[in-house]
Structures are given as structure tokens and as C-alpha cells.
Scaffold this motif. Structure first.
Motif, PDB file in Angstrom:
ATOM      1  N   THR A  54       0.637  12.323   5.718  1.00 10.49           N
ATOM      2  CA  THR A  54       0.714  10.880   5.496  1.00 10.49           C
ATOM      3  C   THR A  54      -0.605  10.225   5.870  1.00 10.49           C
ATOM      4  O   THR A  54      -1.406  10.787   6.634  1.00 10.49           O
ATOM      5  N   VAL A  55      -0.818   9.033   5.339  1.00  8.71           N
ATOM      6  CA  VAL A  55      -2.008   8.261   5.696  1.00  8.71           C
ATOM      7  C   VAL A  55      -1.980   7.933   7.180  1.00  8.71           C
ATOM      8  O   VAL A  55      -3.012   7.933   7.853  1.00  8.71           O
ATOM      9  N   LYS A  66      -5.785   2.825   9.359  1.00  7.72           N
ATOM     10  CA  LYS A  66      -5.102   3.145   8.104  1.00  7.72           C
ATOM     11  C   LYS A  66      -5.436   2.142   7.003  1.00  7.72           C
ATOM     12  O   LYS A  66      -5.419   2.490   5.815  1.00  7.72           O
ATOM     13  N   TYR A  70      -6.494   3.270   3.277  1.00  7.89           N
ATOM     14  CA  TYR A  70      -5.877   2.811   2.042  1.00  7.89           C
ATOM     15  C   TYR A  70      -6.904   2.153   1.125  1.00  7.89           C
ATOM     16  O   TYR A  70      -6.881   2.342  -0.092  1.00  7.89           O
ATOM     17  N   GLY A  74      -7.128   5.117  -1.082  1.00  3.40           N
ATOM     18  CA  GLY A  74      -5.954   4.762  -1.863  1.00  3.40           C
ATOM     19  C   GLY A  74      -4.651   5.314  -1.339  1.00  3.40           C
ATOM     20  O   GLY A  74      -3.738   4.568  -1.009  1.00  3.40           O
ATOM     21  N   ASP A  75      -4.552   6.636  -1.247  1.00  2.00           N
ATOM     22  CA  ASP A  75      -3.311   7.270  -0.819  1.00  2.00           C
ATOM     23  C   ASP A  75      -3.606   8.709  -0.407  1.00  2.00           C
ATOM     24  O   ASP A  75      -4.765   9.117  -0.342  1.00  2.00           O
ATOM     25  N   GLU A  77      -3.064  11.427  -2.071  1.00  4.37           N
ATOM     26  CA  GLU A  77      -3.717  12.148  -3.159  1.00  4.37           C
ATOM     27  C   GLU A  77      -5.225  11.948  -3.121  1.00  4.37           C
ATOM     28  O   GLU A  77      -6.003  12.892  -3.314  1.00  4.37           O
TER      29      GLU A  77
END
Length: 241
Positions: A54-55, A66, A70, A74-75, A77
């Protein structure tokens, strides 16, 4: 260290100035931030696997807020894709033992080591797994290995220059990319398809098979007639399987 996370956060909370993940970035503070984030991503992949990453985990592990993650990646991925992109920017070079046989064997053993050593195996395997669950990760993985194999082609180029591999009809060149890919292929099949253990003996076997195929002309256009034994070009095609 106390305060280290706050320091990293303050260094990386400014306005977003980085290019899209998967592109080259400048050095300095941005590069340092990117490096600590990559280390956190690899640690998370090894510990949790791609589905569990997870981020928030990366933020806690890296000390980078965080919100910054983001905004810049972005995420998850994007984080995984950029970790692969950064790995492709290293200074790794393929083995240079002085012979094609030695180079292929050393390359195969390096593949085994990278996926079986505790320090690298878990994150490396998780990267491969991520490619099956995320198209963005798969694209980054393809780019990473394409670049790795391109570096390995020098192994074949050196062998040709030494006269270890004959040229094909009308001077056709050996397909260096196909040859170097043939070395890890059976090892990766065992690791990620049949889930069998691999070791140095299997690495040596994979290298020997690729070498024998190369010497038989399998990777040289025009040197092997499909469906016919390599030792007798005048023999009729074999029947059946």
C-alpha cells in the motif's frame, strides 16, 4: 533515527516537479527521495507481496509523506513501475569470463542467485508476480528485461569476435537476443510456472543447452533446416512428434 522521517518528508513535500513515473529524472534531492521510496517498495514487495503493498506502507517505511507519494507516483502501480525503472538505470554489466561458455554459465548462476538469496529473492519474485496483476507493472517489467537482455548481447558479440560462433549463410549474424534469452528461460519456467527449486547444477545445464543450440546454429538464420537433424542436412524430414 529520530527525526529522520521528518527530514525526508520536508525534503520531498514541495510542489511536484518530477516527470511521469517510468521516465528519467534528475539527480540531487529528487534522486535521493526516489531511491528511498524504491527501497521501501522493494521491502514491501518482499514482506507483503504485490497484493498487500500500500501507499501507506511505503510512506511509513520511506519517511516520505503519503500525499507526496500520491502526487508524484499516483498509486501502487506507479510506485512499482518506477522501482523497476530505477533498477534499469543501474550500472550492472553481464559476466565477462573470457569465453562464451563461461559467460553463459555465470549469467545462469546469477539468475538463480537473484531469485533464491533471501536478500533479493522475495522482492524479485514479487516484481514478477506484479506483472501478472497490473498491466502498468507488466509494461515496466518488459522494459526492464528488454534493457537487461540488450546489455547481455555483448556476451554474444564478444564470442563472435573470438570466433566461438560461426556465421550463417551469406554472413548471417547470430541472433544475440534470442541466445541470451534462452539461458534463463528454463530456470524462470521452474521458478514461476512449475514452482520447482533451482540450483547451480540446473543453471549450468541451462547454459550448456543454450551453448549447444548456439553451436548447432539454432540462433543463426539459415544454418538449421526446420524439421531436419542438424547433423545431416540431406536427411529426409522426421515423421511424428
Amino acid at each position: 533515527m529520530p527525526g529522520e522521517g521528518q527530514k525526508k518528508q520536508s525534503e520531498s513535500d514541495g510542489p511536484a516537479s518530477s516527470p511521469t513515473p517510468g521516465t528519467r529524472r534528475p539527480g540531487g534531492r529528487t534522486a535521493r527521495t526516489r531511491a528511498v521510496v524504491r527501497d521501501a517498495v522493494l521491502a514491501g514487495l518482499g514482506e507483503l507481496g504485490y497484493p498487500g503493498l500500500t501507499v501507506e506502507y511505503v510512506a511509513a517505511r520511506s519517511g516520505v509523506h503519503k500525499t507526496t507519494l500520491y502526487r508524484r507516483w499516483g498509486d501502487v502501480e506507479g510506485l512499482v513501475a518506477d522501482a523497476l525503472d530505477l533498477a534499469g538505470e543501474d550500472s550492472w554489466l553481464p559476466p565477462d569470463t573470457g569465453s562464451l561458455e563461461g559467460d553463459l554459465r555465470a549469467l545462469a548462476r546469477e539468475v538463480v542467485t537473484s531469485f533464491t538469496e533471501p536478500a533479493t529473492g522475495a522482492s524479485g519474485s514479487a516484481m514478477i508476480a506484479a506483472g501478472f496483476q497490473s498491466e502498468r507493472a507488466a509494461s515496466a517489467l518488459r522494459t526492464y528485461y528488454a534493457e537487461r537482455f540488450a546489455r547481455c548481447e555483448t556476451i554474444v558479440e564478444r564470442a563472435v569476435a573470438r570466433g566461438e560462433l560461426p556465421a550463417g549463410p551469406e554472413g548471417a549474424a547470430v541472433d544475440a537476443g534470442a541466445l541470451v534469452r534462452a539461458v534463463p528461460a528454463p530456470l524462470l519456467c521452474r521458478l514461476f510456472v512449475t514452482r520447482e527449486p533451482v540450483d547451480e547444477a540446473l543453471a549450468d545445464q541451462a547454459a550448456a543447452a543454450a551453448l549447444a543450440a548456439a553451436r548447432a546454429g539454432v540462433f543463426t538464420p539459415g544454418r538449421v533446416t526446420p524439421g531436419r537433424p542438424t547433423g545431416d542436412a540431406s536427411a529426409p524430414p522426421r515423421q511424428g512428434v
